[in-house]
Design an enzyme around this catalytic site. Structure first.
Site, PDB file in Angstrom:
ATOM      1  N   LYS A 152       4.731  -3.406  -7.075  1.00 13.47           N
ATOM      2  CA  LYS A 152       6.037  -2.435  -7.540  1.00 13.47           C
ATOM      3  C   LYS A 152       7.382  -3.166  -6.128  1.00 13.47           C
ATOM      4  O   LYS A 152       8.038  -3.630  -6.361  1.00 13.47           O
ATOM      5  CB  LYS A 152       6.311  -1.348  -7.289  1.00 13.47           C
ATOM      6  N   TRP A 185      -3.523  -1.855  -1.135  1.00 16.75           N
ATOM      7  CA  TRP A 185      -3.730  -3.333  -2.297  1.00 16.75           C
ATOM      8  C   TRP A 185      -4.832  -4.135  -1.147  1.00 16.75           C
ATOM      9  O   TRP A 185      -3.752  -4.738   0.205  1.00 16.75           O
ATOM     10  CB  TRP A 185      -2.320  -3.284  -2.591  1.00 16.75           C
ATOM     11  N   ASN A 213      -0.218   0.135   6.116  1.00 18.80           N
ATOM     12  CA  ASN A 213       0.518  -0.608   5.318  1.00 18.80           C
ATOM     13  C   ASN A 213       1.539  -1.547   5.895  1.00 18.80           C
ATOM     14  O   ASN A 213       1.890  -1.873   6.978  1.00 18.80           O
ATOM     15  CB  ASN A 213       1.771   0.385   5.049  1.00 18.80           C
ATOM     16  N   GLY A 214       0.470  -3.273   6.030  1.00 17.31           N
ATOM     17  CA  GLY A 214       1.141  -3.867   6.350  1.00 17.31           C
ATOM     18  C   GLY A 214       0.223  -5.410   6.234  1.00 17.31           C
ATOM     19  O   GLY A 214      -0.813  -4.677   5.634  1.00 17.31           O
ATOM     20  N   HIS A 268      10.914 -33.625 -21.619  1.00 16.54           N
ATOM     21  CA  HIS A 268      10.450 -34.309 -20.427  1.00 16.54           C
ATOM     22  C   HIS A 268       9.359 -34.169 -20.457  1.00 16.54           C
ATOM     23  O   HIS A 268       8.556 -33.814 -19.118  1.00 16.54           O
ATOM     24  CB  HIS A 268      11.755 -34.539 -19.373  1.00 16.54           C
ATOM     25  N   GLU A 288      14.066 -14.875 -16.988  1.00 17.33           N
ATOM     26  CA  GLU A 288      13.500 -12.710 -17.136  1.00 17.33           C
ATOM     27  C   GLU A 288      12.713 -12.722 -17.581  1.00 17.33           C
ATOM     28  O   GLU A 288      11.550 -11.696 -17.807  1.00 17.33           O
ATOM     29  CB  GLU A 288      14.882 -12.439 -16.416  1.00 17.33           C
ATOM     30  N   ARG A 314       2.861   0.998  -7.421  1.00 14.83           N
ATOM     31  CA  ARG A 314       3.174  -0.441  -5.457  1.00 14.83           C
ATOM     32  C   ARG A 314       1.984  -1.178  -6.137  1.00 14.83           C
ATOM     33  O   ARG A 314       2.347  -1.367  -5.325  1.00 14.83           O
ATOM     34  CB  ARG A 314       3.330   0.846  -4.860  1.00 14.83           C
ATOM     35  N   CYS A 347       0.782  -1.164  -0.222  1.00 10.10           N
ATOM     36  CA  CYS A 347       0.127  -0.017   0.054  1.00 10.10           C
ATOM     37  C   CYS A 347       1.130   0.945   0.020  1.00 10.10           C
ATOM     38  O   CYS A 347       1.910   1.410   0.090  1.00 10.10           O
ATOM     39  CB  CYS A 347      -1.269  -0.300   1.459  1.00 10.10           C
ATOM     40  N   GLU A 390       3.729 -10.731 -17.268  1.00  8.59           N
ATOM     41  CA  GLU A 390       3.883  -9.835 -16.432  1.00  8.59           C
ATOM     42  C   GLU A 390       2.758  -8.788 -17.010  1.00  8.59           C
ATOM     43  O   GLU A 390       2.111  -8.398 -16.094  1.00  8.59           O
ATOM     44  CB  GLU A 390       4.549  -9.671 -15.025  1.00  8.59           C
ATOM     45  N   LYS A 416       9.009 -10.835 -17.841  1.00 10.85           N
ATOM     46  CA  LYS A 416       8.447 -10.265 -18.451  1.00 10.85           C
ATOM     47  C   LYS A 416       7.670  -9.956 -19.501  1.00 10.85           C
ATOM     48  O   LYS A 416       6.496  -9.234 -19.383  1.00 10.85           O
ATOM     49  CB  LYS A 416       9.816  -8.993 -18.857  1.00 10.85           C
TER      50      LYS A 416
END
Length: 619
Positions: free
Chosen positions: A614, A76, A102-103, A515, A492, A27, A2, A499, A496
């Site tokens: 973020k 969030w 926040n938390g 496999h 990576e 964020r 948040c 997301e 990208k």
């Protein structure tokens, strides 16, 4: 995850709060709200679900809300669905206390049950409403001041929090408390600001204080006093933030992500400069110097095993670092997801080194892993981008990556500087262990110093990738394959892609496709083969051929000189040659561009992809 902002001073608070919240949109959030005090009047609380624009429209860009002291929040969802009632700020039953948080409060249900028995009522599903009403309970029961009420609350709750609270009896003041979640406080020209992250207040002040774990603060206009849990005053020195204010703006680019992709040459160059030293004879005595990190050769020479702990893209940087460290320094390396690290039996040796990588320095899982390692008495090194962040403060050694502020949720330049940190650590450790001589170290440093210009060359040819991306914007599945360092690059590149484009994408060690996964290949399925390691070139080409024979459309990513790739792949992207230990720094650039252009062609929100944040500051 948040975002929190606060302001008390001589100007109308609401526009400043909205401006600060807009700087924290990266964020991730699903609702927003603010509370403003106008003298002795009751606080005005306004909330809105969705984007910050909805809150701005409700308040006429803040101009409709009078008062010079207030707090704001972007939420969030963790406890309770995204909704207006669950949005912050939250209030006590009679508006004595209003606050944002926040938390995560882990024992919120136990506390809620207690407060219900004491006659409190609840309108939301959030843990935050519980903690605000707990503060109110202690404030009234013991008839104490805000600092004492906060201290009693902090002792009672379990979990993580950054709290900003206003009390009816203290109309022009804000009170703050922190445990594990980020918070900074700044002052300038008789006004005081509070935020979760530097960009929120950088427009107004560069002089900030970092509130410590288990500390509280009392904010008045132009003044801040810090307290410990005993209520004793804690003296602090302010820190000046040297970021360029324009670094948090788009600078002519359509999106922050593209701006930050183009900032990678400078970020890499700045990080290299910070740790490469030249002697009196110039380049002949160039060496990696980690003295500012307090990692001298005597320490590195004794390192047994390196444990790299990280999440997301930082984990992928660690994966690339594993191959480089083991090859250049001869040190065994384990790379572990921070979210898994502390939930198993840890077999750490007394001479081991735990390296925690995090852009924000506030990643909850990584911070918890760091603390676990410290409790076991193991030496810790933080590789972080944010000065003064929790991980930076708590680690024994700190290596800063000089990427500057990164606004887009999908990391680019922070990841690239994390790679550089891994290379530098590998070279210094290799020299300390006697694996690398001075001549080899100089050769590797020269290769590193050539990277910024080679990244610029790749960016100059980005239109070709843009054209290719337009062909696959409707793809359902994309696979990335490679071996060794190339596999780390694939991880990576795949992240990208998924997301920001929302296309299902997976990365596999090339030899693993047969496999089971190869059964997913259909006609036209885009498969990207990353082939930059000469010793693995033929084997990976063989795997690519297997995929193509089953109908895949092949894109090859390799270095100049491997022109036979065009005999195997349908489309080939070339990057400049360098020492193959460092190829991840070059090969990742086209993959960042590919994900970006596919996202743009689909009309998606590149900088703020859905469901992502973020800085992941909760487990």
């Amino acid at each position: 995850m948040c975002g929190i902002v606060g302001f008390t001073g001589k100007h109308q608070a609401a526009p400043i709060l909205l401006e600060g919240l807009s700087r924290l949109e990266y964020r991730g959030y699903d609702s927003a709200g603010l509370a403003v005090r106008d003298g002795d009047r009751e606080p005005v609380v306004v909330k809105a679900k969705g984007r910050l624009l909805a809150l701005s429209e409700k308040t006429n860009d803040g101009m409709a809300v009078k008062g010079m002291c207030g707090i704001g929040h972007t939420r969030w969802a963790t406890h309770g669905e995204p909704s207006e009632k669950n949005a912050h700020p939250h209030i006590s039953d009679d508006l004595t206390v209003v606050g944002v948080h926040n938390g995560i409060i882990e024992n919120y249900q136990e506390l809620r049950d207690k407060l219900l028995r004491k006659g409190y009522h609840f309108y939301s599903e959030t843990d935050t409403e519980v903690v605000i009403k707990l503060i109110d309970y202690y404030y009234k029961k013991y008839k104490v001041g805000p600092i004492d009420a906060l201290a009693k609350t902090m002792v009672r709750v379990r979990g993580s929090y950054a709290l900003a609270v206003m009390f009816r009896d203290y109309p022009e003041e804000i009170f703050a408390a922190r445990k594990d979640s980020p918070m900074i406080i700044g002052t300038q020209d008789g006004e005081t600001y509070l935020a979760s992250d530097v960009p929120a207040i950088l427009k107004y002040t560069r002089n900030v204080y970092y509130i410590g774990n288990h500390e509280m603060a009392r904010l008045k206009a132009g003044e801040v006093v810090f307290y410990n849990l005993d209520g004793d005053v804690v003296e602090k020195e302010s820190v000046r933030i040297d970021w360029d204010a324009e670094a948090a703006e788009k600078g002519g680019f359509e999106h922050f992500m593209m701006k930050e992709i183009h900032e990678q040459p400078k970020a890499v160059e700045d990080t290299l400069r910070a740790y490469i030293r030249r002697g009196a004879d110039g380049e002949a005595s160039s060496r990696v110097d980690l003295s500012e990190v307090s990692l001298d050769d005597d320490v590195l020479a004794k390192v047994g095993t390196i444990h790299i702990v990280a999440c997301g893209s930082a984990y992928h940087a660690g994966m690339a670092g594993q191959y480089v460290l083991e090859d250049l320094a001869g040190i065994p390396v384990r790379v572990e997801l921070a979210s898994e690290f502390r939930y198993r039996t840890l077999l750490l040796g007394a001479d081991d080194l735990v390296v925690v990588i995090s852009q924000s320095g506030e990643t909850a899982d990584s911070l918890a892993a760091l603390r676990e390692a410290k409790e076991l008495g193991v030496r810790t090194l933080a590789v972080v981008n944010v000065v003064g962040s929790s991980i930076a403060r708590e680690a024994e050694h700190v290596m800063y990556t000089l990427a500057g502020p990164e606004i887009a949720v999908a990391t680019t330049k922070a990841y690239s500087t994390q790679l550089i940190a891994m290379y530098l650590l590998a070279i210094r450790a290799g020299a300390a262990k006697g694996v690398l001589n001075a001549e080899k170290e100089k050769e590797l440093i020269e290769a590193l110093e050539s990277l910024p210009e080679k990244i610029r060359r790749i960016l100059d040819d980005k239109e070709r990738i843009q054209w290719f991306a337009s062909k696959f914007s409707s793809a359902r599945d994309i696979f990335f394959i490679g071996r060794g360092i190339d596999y780390a690059i694939c991880l990576e590149g795949s992240l990208k892609m998924k997301e920001i484009s929302y296309i299902h994408s997976e990365a596999y060690a090339a030899g693993e496709l047969k496999h089971g996964t190869i059964s997913l290949i259909e006609d036209g399925t885009l498969t990207i083969g990353v082939v930059t390691q000469s010793s693995l070139y033929e084997k990976t080409i063989s795997n690519m051929t297997e995929v193509k024979s089953r109908g895949a459309y092949l894109m090859g990513l390799t270095s100049y000189g491997h022109y036979d790739m065009e005999d195997h792949a349908d489309f080939v992207v070339y990057v400049p040659r360098t020492d193959e230990h460092f190829m991840a720094s070059l090969a990742v650039i086209p993959l960042q561009l590919l994900g970006y252009y596919i996202s743009v062609s689909k009309g998606l929100d590149v900088d703020k992809p859905r469901n992502l944040a973020k800085s992941v500051t909760v487990e």
